[in-house]
Design an enzyme around this catalytic site. Structure first.
Site, PDB file in Angstrom:
ATOM      1  N   LYS A   1      16.740 -95.203   9.673  1.00  0.00           N
ATOM      2  CA  LYS A   1      16.132 -96.512   9.957  1.00  0.00           C
ATOM      3  C   LYS A   1      16.743 -97.075  11.227  1.00  0.00           C
ATOM      4  CE  LYS A   1      19.426 -98.789   6.899  1.00  0.00           C
ATOM      5  NZ  LYS A   1      20.155 -99.612   7.886  1.00  0.00           N
TER       6      LYS A   1
ATOM      7  N   CYS B   1      22.844-104.624   5.041  1.00  0.00           N
ATOM      8  CA  CYS B   1      21.892-103.560   4.683  1.00  0.00           C
ATOM      9  C   CYS B   1      21.737-103.389   3.176  1.00  0.00           C
ATOM     10  CB  CYS B   1      22.272-102.265   5.371  1.00  0.00           C
ATOM     11  SG  CYS B   1      22.088-102.412   7.182  1.00  0.00           S
TER      12      CYS B   1
ATOM     13  N   ASP C   1      24.108 -96.411   4.331  1.00  0.00           N
ATOM     14  CA  ASP C   1      24.838 -96.429   5.611  1.00  0.00           C
ATOM     15  C   ASP C   1      26.345 -96.156   5.513  1.00  0.00           C
ATOM     16  OD1 ASP C   1      22.302 -97.227   6.356  1.00  0.00           O
ATOM     17  OD2 ASP C   1      22.913 -99.110   7.314  1.00  0.00           O
TER      18      ASP C   1
END
Ligand SMILES: [Zn+2]
Length: 199
Positions: A106, A151, A8
């Site tokens: 995701k 994450c 990310d």
């Protein structure tokens, strides 16, 4: 074989983004350098539809960083971030990893958030990453990116539980750190047998 998973590194998690992680930009040169040492690299990309259930704006009367109870447990409500196709969802412009072989998206299911690169937050819905890595015989994974205590943390734990050898390079990560979440994440990762590299 080894793979690097870059979690990310997107505009909304960096300076000026809607869910900026302090120092998020600072990791980008380190991530780029780290990636040069890996033949196999996966990028993950948080990728929400507008009005996603993890956004505080989708829950009247709630503010960002409130928590609510949902089917799969406690959900933190975030500012709107990483909406599909927006600039905020794009990778940081200085992220320079042209040899990445997979971009794994995701969080695209409207009703479930997804911190982990392996499972959505119901802990049951797979993203497909474990099968991809196993079929390609990539059994040792190294993680970096944003955010250490969300994450990256959930990806590391799920990777370990899915049978991978897992290393986290903490200098190439930055955390959000809500209510001690960073210290808890570091402790849980060590307890799970995850190798921590860095300070
Ligand atoms: Zn998200």
């Amino acid at each position: 074989m080894r793979a690097l998973i870059i979690v990310d590194v997107q505009n909304d998690f960096c300076e000026g983004g809607s869910l900026a992680v302090a120092g998020g930009d600072a990791i980008v040169p380190l991530v780029n350098r780290l990636a040069q040492g890996f033949a196999h690299v996966v990028l993950t990309q948080d990728w929400h539809p507008a009005g996603h259930s993890s956004f505080a704006s989708a829950h009247p009367g709630h503010q960002p960083f409130d928590t609510i109870e949902v089917d799969y447990g406690t959900q933190i409500l975030w500012p709107d971030h990483c909406v599909q196709g927006t600039r905020g969802a794009a990778f940081h412009t200085k992220l320079d990893v042209p040899h990445a072989e997979l971009v794994l998206r995701k969080g695209f299911r409207a009703a479930i958030d997804s911190y982990s690169a392996f499972f959505e937050n119901d802990r049951r819905t797979p993203t497909g990453l474990a099968a991809y890595l196993k079929e390609r015989r990539l059994d040792r994974i190294t993680l970096c990116g944003l955010a250490t205590d969300f994450c990256v943390f959930y990806s590391a734990i799920d990777g370990r539980q899915s049978g991978f050898e897992v290393t986290v390079v903490t200098d190439a990560c930055r955390g959000i750190d809500m209510d001690g979440s960073l210290a808890n994440a570091m402790r849980s990762m060590k307890e799970a047998g995850i190798t921590i590299l860095g300070h």
